[in-house]
Design a protein around this motif. Structure first.
Motif, PDB file in Angstrom:
ATOM      1  N   GLY A  77      -4.250  58.997 -60.696  1.00 33.95           N
ATOM      2  CA  GLY A  77      -2.940  58.740 -61.280  1.00 33.95           C
ATOM      3  C   GLY A  77      -2.998  57.688 -62.378  1.00 33.95           C
ATOM      4  O   GLY A  77      -2.339  57.807 -63.412  1.00 33.95           O
ATOM      5  N   SER A  78      -3.813  56.645 -62.167  1.00 37.93           N
ATOM      6  CA  SER A  78      -3.903  55.544 -63.127  1.00 37.93           C
ATOM      7  C   SER A  78      -4.567  55.985 -64.426  1.00 37.93           C
ATOM      8  O   SER A  78      -4.103  55.655 -65.522  1.00 37.93           O
ATOM      9  CB  SER A  78      -4.685  54.381 -62.512  1.00 37.93           C
ATOM     10  OG  SER A  78      -4.036  53.906 -61.344  1.00 37.93           O
ATOM     11  N   ILE A  79      -5.660  56.747 -64.315  1.00 34.50           N
ATOM     12  CA  ILE A  79      -6.372  57.189 -65.519  1.00 34.50           C
ATOM     13  C   ILE A  79      -5.542  58.216 -66.281  1.00 34.50           C
ATOM     14  O   ILE A  79      -5.520  58.229 -67.515  1.00 34.50           O
ATOM     15  CB  ILE A  79      -7.760  57.739 -65.142  1.00 34.50           C
ATOM     16  CG1 ILE A  79      -8.619  56.615 -64.558  1.00 34.50           C
ATOM     17  CG2 ILE A  79      -8.453  58.341 -66.366  1.00 34.50           C
ATOM     18  CD1 ILE A  79      -9.880  57.080 -63.878  1.00 34.50           C
ATOM     19  N   GLN A  80      -4.835  59.069 -65.541  1.00 30.49           N
ATOM     20  CA  GLN A  80      -3.916  59.993 -66.204  1.00 30.49           C
ATOM     21  C   GLN A  80      -2.810  59.217 -66.915  1.00 30.49           C
ATOM     22  O   GLN A  80      -2.378  59.586 -68.005  1.00 30.49           O
ATOM     23  CB  GLN A  80      -3.312  60.949 -65.156  1.00 30.49           C
ATOM     24  CG  GLN A  80      -2.496  62.083 -65.743  1.00 30.49           C
ATOM     25  CD  GLN A  80      -3.343  63.142 -66.428  1.00 30.49           C
ATOM     26  OE1 GLN A  80      -4.531  63.232 -66.151  1.00 30.49           O
ATOM     27  NE2 GLN A  80      -2.758  63.918 -67.308  1.00 30.49           N
ATOM     28  N   GLY A  81      -2.383  58.112 -66.303  1.00 27.40           N
ATOM     29  CA  GLY A  81      -1.319  57.286 -66.884  1.00 27.40           C
ATOM     30  C   GLY A  81      -1.706  56.620 -68.189  1.00 27.40           C
ATOM     31  O   GLY A  81      -0.848  56.357 -69.034  1.00 27.40           O
ATOM     32  N   VAL A  82      -3.000  56.332 -68.384  1.00 28.07           N
ATOM     33  CA  VAL A  82      -3.449  55.757 -69.660  1.00 28.07           C
ATOM     34  C   VAL A  82      -3.838  56.866 -70.648  1.00 28.07           C
ATOM     35  O   VAL A  82      -4.498  56.619 -71.657  1.00 28.07           O
ATOM     36  CB  VAL A  82      -4.616  54.754 -69.486  1.00 28.07           C
ATOM     37  CG1 VAL A  82      -4.165  53.533 -68.716  1.00 28.07           C
ATOM     38  CG2 VAL A  82      -5.825  55.410 -68.815  1.00 28.07           C
ATOM     39  N   GLU A  83      -3.435  58.085 -70.326  1.00 27.10           N
ATOM     40  CA  GLU A  83      -3.566  59.233 -71.221  1.00 27.10           C
ATOM     41  C   GLU A  83      -5.027  59.600 -71.499  1.00 27.10           C
ATOM     42  O   GLU A  83      -5.416  59.918 -72.623  1.00 27.10           O
ATOM     43  CB  GLU A  83      -2.804  58.991 -72.536  1.00 27.10           C
ATOM     44  CG  GLU A  83      -1.324  58.748 -72.301  1.00 27.10           C
ATOM     45  CD  GLU A  83      -0.548  58.530 -73.598  1.00 27.10           C
ATOM     46  OE1 GLU A  83      -1.098  58.820 -74.683  1.00 27.10           O
ATOM     47  OE2 GLU A  83       0.599  58.067 -73.529  1.00 27.10           O
ATOM     48  N   LYS A  84      -5.830  59.574 -70.447  1.00 28.42           N
ATOM     49  CA  LYS A  84      -7.223  59.994 -70.535  1.00 28.42           C
ATOM     50  C   LYS A  84      -7.465  61.109 -69.509  1.00 28.42           C
ATOM     51  O   LYS A  84      -8.088  60.902 -68.459  1.00 28.42           O
ATOM     52  CB  LYS A  84      -8.174  58.816 -70.286  1.00 28.42           C
ATOM     53  CG  LYS A  84      -8.006  57.668 -71.264  1.00 28.42           C
ATOM     54  CD  LYS A  84      -8.299  58.102 -72.699  1.00 28.42           C
ATOM     55  CE  LYS A  84      -8.033  56.977 -73.687  1.00 28.42           C
ATOM     56  NZ  LYS A  84      -8.179  57.441 -75.089  1.00 28.42           N
ATOM     57  N   PRO A  85      -6.943  62.324 -69.790  1.00 28.98           N
ATOM     58  CA  PRO A  85      -6.982  63.401 -68.791  1.00 28.98           C
ATOM     59  C   PRO A  85      -8.359  63.990 -68.534  1.00 28.98           C
ATOM     60  O   PRO A  85      -8.558  64.684 -67.539  1.00 28.98           O
ATOM     61  CB  PRO A  85      -6.049  64.457 -69.401  1.00 28.98           C
ATOM     62  CG  PRO A  85      -6.137  64.222 -70.873  1.00 28.98           C
ATOM     63  CD  PRO A  85      -6.295  62.736 -71.036  1.00 28.98           C
ATOM     64  N   PHE A  86      -9.320  63.729 -69.426  1.00 28.40           N
ATOM     65  CA  PHE A  86     -10.640  64.346 -69.269  1.00 28.40           C
ATOM     66  C   PHE A  86     -11.309  63.921 -67.967  1.00 28.40           C
ATOM     67  O   PHE A  86     -11.937  64.744 -67.292  1.00 28.40           O
ATOM     68  CB  PHE A  86     -11.543  63.967 -70.460  1.00 28.40           C
ATOM     69  CG  PHE A  86     -12.956  64.447 -70.301  1.00 28.40           C
ATOM     70  CD1 PHE A  86     -13.270  65.792 -70.419  1.00 28.40           C
ATOM     71  CD2 PHE A  86     -13.980  63.553 -70.009  1.00 28.40           C
ATOM     72  CE1 PHE A  86     -14.580  66.238 -70.262  1.00 28.40           C
ATOM     73  CE2 PHE A  86     -15.295  63.983 -69.852  1.00 28.40           C
ATOM     74  CZ  PHE A  86     -15.593  65.327 -69.982  1.00 28.40           C
ATOM     75  N   PHE A  87     -11.174  62.642 -67.599  1.00 33.25           N
ATOM     76  CA  PHE A  87     -11.876  62.147 -66.413  1.00 33.25           C
ATOM     77  C   PHE A  87     -11.270  62.689 -65.108  1.00 33.25           C
ATOM     78  O   PHE A  87     -12.030  63.068 -64.210  1.00 33.25           O
ATOM     79  CB  PHE A  87     -11.933  60.619 -66.437  1.00 33.25           C
ATOM     80  CG  PHE A  87     -12.870  60.100 -67.479  1.00 33.25           C
ATOM     81  CD1 PHE A  87     -14.227  59.987 -67.236  1.00 33.25           C
ATOM     82  CD2 PHE A  87     -12.406  59.773 -68.752  1.00 33.25           C
ATOM     83  CE1 PHE A  87     -15.113  59.541 -68.218  1.00 33.25           C
ATOM     84  CE2 PHE A  87     -13.269  59.334 -69.738  1.00 33.25           C
ATOM     85  CZ  PHE A  87     -14.626  59.219 -69.477  1.00 33.25           C
ATOM     86  N   PRO A  88      -9.931  62.765 -64.962  1.00 33.63           N
ATOM     87  CA  PRO A  88      -9.386  63.464 -63.798  1.00 33.63           C
ATOM     88  C   PRO A  88      -9.811  64.933 -63.746  1.00 33.63           C
ATOM     89  O   PRO A  88     -10.079  65.467 -62.666  1.00 33.63           O
ATOM     90  CB  PRO A  88      -7.870  63.331 -63.990  1.00 33.63           C
ATOM     91  CG  PRO A  88      -7.707  62.065 -64.762  1.00 33.63           C
ATOM     92  CD  PRO A  88      -8.883  62.050 -65.700  1.00 33.63           C
ATOM     93  N   PHE A  89      -9.877  65.574 -64.925  1.00 36.76           N
ATOM     94  CA  PHE A  89     -10.326  66.967 -64.965  1.00 36.76           C
ATOM     95  C   PHE A  89     -11.776  67.083 -64.501  1.00 36.76           C
ATOM     96  O   PHE A  89     -12.127  67.953 -63.698  1.00 36.76           O
ATOM     97  CB  PHE A  89     -10.178  67.516 -66.385  1.00 36.76           C
ATOM     98  CG  PHE A  89     -10.735  68.899 -66.562  1.00 36.76           C
ATOM     99  CD1 PHE A  89     -10.080  69.994 -66.017  1.00 36.76           C
ATOM    100  CD2 PHE A  89     -11.912  69.110 -67.269  1.00 36.76           C
ATOM    101  CE1 PHE A  89     -10.591  71.285 -66.169  1.00 36.76           C
ATOM    102  CE2 PHE A  89     -12.431  70.392 -67.432  1.00 36.76           C
ATOM    103  CZ  PHE A  89     -11.765  71.482 -66.877  1.00 36.76           C
ATOM    104  N   LEU A  90     -12.618  66.174 -64.996  1.00 36.28           N
ATOM    105  CA  LEU A  90     -14.024  66.157 -64.593  1.00 36.28           C
ATOM    106  C   LEU A  90     -14.153  65.880 -63.092  1.00 36.28           C
ATOM    107  O   LEU A  90     -15.025  66.444 -62.419  1.00 36.28           O
ATOM    108  CB  LEU A  90     -14.766  65.083 -65.396  1.00 36.28           C
ATOM    109  CG  LEU A  90     -16.297  65.182 -65.439  1.00 36.28           C
ATOM    110  CD1 LEU A  90     -16.744  66.501 -66.031  1.00 36.28           C
ATOM    111  CD2 LEU A  90     -16.865  64.010 -66.249  1.00 36.28           C
ATOM    112  N   ALA A  91     -13.266  65.019 -62.580  1.00 33.35           N
ATOM    113  CA  ALA A  91     -13.274  64.739 -61.137  1.00 33.35           C
ATOM    114  C   ALA A  91     -12.992  66.000 -60.343  1.00 33.35           C
ATOM    115  O   ALA A  91     -13.591  66.241 -59.286  1.00 33.35           O
ATOM    116  CB  ALA A  91     -12.225  63.669 -60.814  1.00 33.35           C
ATOM    117  N   GLY A  92     -12.081  66.840 -60.862  1.00 34.40           N
ATOM    118  CA  GLY A  92     -11.783  68.113 -60.205  1.00 34.40           C
ATOM    119  C   GLY A  92     -12.991  69.039 -60.185  1.00 34.40           C
ATOM    120  O   GLY A  92     -13.246  69.719 -59.190  1.00 34.40           O
TER     121      GLY A  92
END
Length: 496
Positions: A400-415
């Protein structure tokens, strides 16, 4: 006092742990009521339908997850834009974002509905259910899935309006409407299943209709409560850059959530194998499926406070990113981690109490559906996963925090990491201890294949944290340390 509850919370001001908790509590209650419905629905279905019909509903949980979580991921990602606009006190920007989210939600819901209905049979085959081998379990699953997919439109818009309200600091309104939806859902369940005897179709119809009513009422309330969110003609003027900004944040999170569903399907199909004969026939009253279905619902329920904390951090970080306050973001994450560990201890204790006298099974199934093997497999599952719940709590907060700073690549990579880890564990792990998974496997003398399958969840959570920690270091910790050096330099120059 009552008026204050409906007032949006400014997440850029006040004591950090207080505003996070005040904002997260209504989200938590929303998730709890959602799970209360899910559990009540499972209880009503389990007590009134056959074990095969129950298994049919249980087996498609991962399939509905793929479609609906894609929509939820889009809504959550889009809301980061409105959070940032709120943090900048840009009401016109929030409204324009709302208009774009509505247009994109409409397009996404149509595409998802068409694709989901067209591929029902291939999806069912992924969890081991086919017309030739699935029998009543297959028929029940297909009926339930078809109706749920038909109602995708309502679920998309319900999730979207809730995400939008949370992005502007209002987490209480979605709670009120969810409570109403839950009550209506339970009433409709009783009518459709117990009174009208519509079976699994009744359970699906009750879910769709209650969300339809809730979505409409929530939109009406939003336009009345927040006049600045009422659409204007210019809000729908095509702005490629602004549309791209929404899609850039929404699609990676949507694919990430949906990708997780593929891993869950792999896990579900492995569980089904424990109830499948060597000839490929899924047995009636499959104990592995019944145990997994019950434990999955309990763990999802116990995950609610951790999930709520992660959702709260999405808006908290988004608003503070808009306000350009990296120090507050860093402190917020630290305090959220402490809150998460306290929650983890509480839910672990609750899970242990549910083991007493097989309560975790009796909540969902009639006595004649439960046997010694079902209870044993449920026990193994719960004891394998619950000690590692702090991993998924950390995952929710960082994602949620990384998505909040507008860096969606890392949550996507986590998936992606989570998907690979879960599939690898389910595909290869059990076979380290057996040559074949079927009903012929004596799980009392050799429980390891089943335990390894259950451990696929904690292993997947652990692997997904790797890219999230990298994203946290690059875009939160490192900018914070740079900020500290700048402040320290200013203080030193003033002292000199």
């Amino acid at each position: 006092m009552f008026k204050k509850l409906f007032a949006p919370i400014d997440l850029t001001k006040g004591k950090i742990y207080k505003v996070i908790l005040l904002f997260a509590i209504p989200i938590l209650l929303s998730y709890i009521f959602q799970q209360i419905y899910t559990l009540t629905d499972a209880i009503i279905v389990g007590q009134n339908l056959s074990a095969n019909e129950v298994n049919g509903v249980n087996d498609v949980g991962s399939l509905t997850f793929i479609v609906l979580q894609f929509a939820y991921g889009c809504s959550a990602g889009f809301s980061v834009v409105s959070s940032a606009k709120k943090g900048q006190n840009d009401e016109n920007g929030v409204r324009k974002s709302f208009a774009i989210q509505t247009i994109l939600g409409f397009i996404i819901s149509i595409i998802l509905t068409i694709l989901a209905i067209a591929f029902i049979d291939p999806l069912l085959s992924l969890v081991g259910l086919t017309p030739s081998h699935g029998g009543l379990t297959y028929e029940s699953a297909k009926t339930y899935l078809f109706i749920i997919f038909l109602g995708t439109f309502f679920q998309v818009f319900y999730n979207q309006i809730c995400s939008l309200l949370r992005s502007i600091g209002d987490s209480f309104t979605p709670l009120i409407f969810l409570i109403g939806s839950t009550i209506l859902n339970i009433i409709l369940d009783l009518l459709c299943i117990v009174v009208f005897k519509w079976g699994v179709a009744g359970a699906a119809i009750a879910t769709i209709f209650s969300q339809f009513i809730s979505a409409i009422l929530c939109y009406i309330y939003t336009f009345i409560k927040y006049p600045y969110l009422r659409f204007k003609k210019e809000d729908f003027k095509f702005d490629f850059k602004f549309y791209f900004e929404h899609l850039k944040l929404g699609l990676p999170l949507a694919f990430q959530f949906s990708i997780l569903g593929i891993g869950l399907i792999t896990m579900q199909s492995t569980i089904v194998k424990f109830d499948t004969t060597i000839a490929g026939i899924v047995i009636d009253n499959g104990p592995a499926q019944l145990a997994y279905g019950a434990i999955n619902k309990i763990q999802t329920f116990l995950m609610c406070p951790l999930n709520a904390l992660g959702t709260a951090m999405l808006s908290f970080v988004g608003q503070n990113k808009g306000a350009n306050d990296i120090k507050r973001i860093k402190k917020g994450i630290n305090q959220a981690i402490i809150i998460m560990f306290i929650i983890y201890i509480i839910v672990f204790i609750i899970a242990m109490f549910l083991l007493i006298d097989d309560t975790f099974l009796k909540m969902f199934y009639s006595i004649d559906s439960i046997n010694e093997k079902t209870a044993y497999l449920g026990l193994l599952n719960l004891l394998s996963v619950m000690p590692f719940f702090f991993l998924v709590g950390t995952l929710f907060i960082l994602r949620g925090s990384i998505q909040g700073v507008e860096k969606p690549f890392f949550p996507f990579l986590a998936g992606i990491f989570e998907l690979i880890a879960r599939i690898s564990m389910c595909s290869f792990g059990p076979y380290l201890f057996t040559n074949e998974i079927s009903t012929s496997l004596d799980l009392y003398s050799n429980s390891y294949p089943y335990i390894v399958t259950c451990l696929a969840d904690p292993f997947a959570w652990l692997m997904s944290l790797i890219p999230l920690f990298i994203g946290y270091f690059l875009y939160i910790y490192r900018p914070y340390m740079h900020y500290k050096k700048e402040i320290s330099g200013l203080v030193n120059r003033k002292t000199a």
